[in-house]
Design an enzyme around this catalytic site. Sequence first.
Site, PDB file in Angstrom:
ATOM      1  CB  SER A   1      -0.875  -0.049   1.256  1.00 23.38           C
ATOM      2  OG  SER A   1      -1.562   1.165   1.439  1.00 23.38           O
TER       3      SER A   1
ATOM      4  CE  LYS B   1      -4.706   0.092   0.548  1.00 34.58           C
ATOM      5  NZ  LYS B   1      -5.279  -0.708   1.654  1.00 34.58           N
ATOM      6  CG  LEU B   2      -1.595   3.562  -6.739  1.00 31.66           C
ATOM      7  CD1 LEU B   2      -1.835   4.282  -8.066  1.00 31.66           C
ATOM      8  CD2 LEU B   2      -0.110   3.574  -6.377  1.00 31.66           C
ATOM      9  CE  LYS B   3      -3.882   3.795   2.377  1.00 32.27           C
ATOM     10  NZ  LYS B   3      -5.127   3.346   3.017  1.00 32.27           N
TER      11      LYS B   3
ATOM     12  CG  ASP C   1      -7.724   2.423   0.970  1.00 37.16           C
ATOM     13  OD1 ASP C   1      -8.872   2.895   1.100  1.00 37.16           O
ATOM     14  OD2 ASP C   1      -7.105   1.855   1.899  1.00 37.16           O
TER      15      ASP C   1
ATOM     16  CD  GLU D   1      -8.767  -0.761   0.988  1.00 38.54           C
ATOM     17  OE1 GLU D   1      -7.888  -1.094   0.157  1.00 38.54           O
ATOM     18  OE2 GLU D   1      -8.575  -0.798   2.214  1.00 38.54           O
TER      19      GLU D   1
ATOM     20  CG  ASP E   1     -10.198  -0.826   5.459  1.00 34.43           C
ATOM     21  OD1 ASP E   1     -10.432  -1.313   6.571  1.00 34.43           O
ATOM     22  OD2 ASP E   1      -9.096  -0.278   5.193  1.00 34.43           O
TER      23      ASP E   1
ATOM     24  CE  LYS F   1      -6.916  -2.142   7.110  1.00 32.44           C
ATOM     25  NZ  LYS F   1      -7.148  -0.694   7.028  1.00 32.44           N
TER      26      LYS F   1
ATOM     27  N   GLY G   1      -3.970  -4.207   6.361  1.00 30.63           N
ATOM     28  CA  GLY G   1      -2.912  -3.973   7.338  1.00 30.63           C
ATOM     29  C   GLY G   1      -3.037  -2.593   7.934  1.00 30.63           C
TER      30      GLY G   1
HETATM   31  O1  OSB Z   1      -6.950   1.902   4.823  1.00 31.13           O
HETATM   32  O2  OSB Z   1      -5.860   0.143   4.541  1.00 31.13           O
HETATM   33  C1  OSB Z   1      -5.953   1.255   5.045  1.00 31.13           C
HETATM   34  C2  OSB Z   1      -2.731   2.098   6.934  1.00 31.13           C
HETATM   35  C3  OSB Z   1      -3.224   2.827   7.970  1.00 31.13           C
HETATM   36  C4  OSB Z   1      -4.575   3.093   8.027  1.00 31.13           C
HETATM   37  C5  OSB Z   1      -5.431   2.595   7.036  1.00 31.13           C
HETATM   38  C6  OSB Z   1      -4.944   1.828   6.005  1.00 31.13           C
HETATM   39  C7  OSB Z   1      -3.566   1.609   5.925  1.00 31.13           C
HETATM   40  C8  OSB Z   1      -2.926   0.916   4.813  1.00 31.13           C
HETATM   41  C9  OSB Z   1      -1.580   0.301   5.104  1.00 31.13           C
HETATM   42  O3  OSB Z   1      -3.347   0.899   3.687  1.00 31.13           O
HETATM   43  C10 OSB Z   1      -1.541  -1.151   4.907  1.00 31.13           C
HETATM   44  C11 OSB Z   1      -0.265  -1.738   5.464  1.00 31.13           C
HETATM   45  O4  OSB Z   1       0.709  -1.806   4.720  1.00 31.13           O
HETATM   46  O5  OSB Z   1      -0.248  -2.120   6.650  1.00 31.13           O
HETATM   47 MG    MG Z   2      -8.143   0.759   3.531  1.00 27.36          MG
END
Ligand code: OSB
Ligand code: MG
Length: 369
Positions: free
Chosen positions: A135, A161-163, A188, A213, A238, A262, A290
Amino acid sequence: MTTIRSIELRLVGLPLVTPFRTSFGEMTHKECILARVETDDAVGWGECIAGDEPDFSEEWNAGAWLVLRDLLAPALVGRDVRIEDVERRLAFVRGHPMAKATLVNAVIDAVLRAEGASLGSYVGGVRERVACGVSIGIASSTERLLEQVDGYLEQGYRRIKLKIEPGTDVERVRAVRDAHADILLSVDANAAYSLEDLATFEALDDLALLMIEQPLHHEDLVRHAELQRLVSTDLCLDESIRSAAHASAALELGACRIVNIKQGRVGGILEARRVHDVAATSGAPVWCGGMLETGIGRATNLALAAMPNFTLPGDTSASRRYFAEDLTDPFELAPDGTMAVPSGPGIGVEPDPARLQGCTVRREVVEKE
Ligand code: OSB
Ligand code: MG
């Protein structure tokens, strides 16, 4: 049956190797609560996925500490506990799934260690290695993002996965897609959009994404269902999924077609298994999310990801993607983009005592009065 003698809580802090920016904020430092449950027969570990602030959900470290110390831990200490009873013992507290998960997982770890059974086998895992994705936080520029994507693909990650956030989305995602036509690519949004942003989702819909996401507010399943009818890309939830009941509601409503699991967000490994089962019954794939966990939470996640319906690569990245030095032996990615599911008793890993001591910010022990 075994008696819980004490529960030690520690707040630990570790610097991140690179800042991690999402639509709700930037993290440069990982801070989380660890629980060490000591029974007559063994010691078990659990990691709380809450962070410094109530931004991803309502839970946060300062609040989780109080709930754990004053309510949840006292309900377990001095009692005989079987895995089948632990959730019920904590059910008098409404909500707080992240705090509950910490103890549910630690108790299960202790019980399984005493029995010599691994968590992966306990949850019905069917694989010894799991496929991993990564991510990537919102980057400072498109160039910087493309470099990061290249670096992670070279390491073998099987899904990127791109935020995204409003304004930093279609153009960036398109640049990555143009550079890598065939990779598994997802985005995401961490709930940063509304249905008024439909044009953005229509543009993303042309980029052959594996999923989008959590596009909308976490409480809004009905509008997620509306959006899912308007785009052909699968939506994945999520933040919206905090229990198996939410997962069935979301899938029945058509609010998503994929579920991010999660375990910490749904109250621990037992409820995570129920979410897995609900999704499997609906024919919806799941993957392991994660929260930048240390090796303790990562080991828990990997065991879960060994279950049959975890058919998409998870956010189970290598320790070095997060920390210069993890609390446990580091988790490593094989060149084929997979990671081994720990096979030792319980979660199969332990914190290094010196490193644990070195990063402890706060410590309290709950014992029988
Ligand atoms: O939305 O999945 C999420 C990290 C912190 C809070 C929310 C998210 C995330 C990640 C990181 O996307 C995933 C990881 O590498 O642990
Ligand atoms: Mg997420």
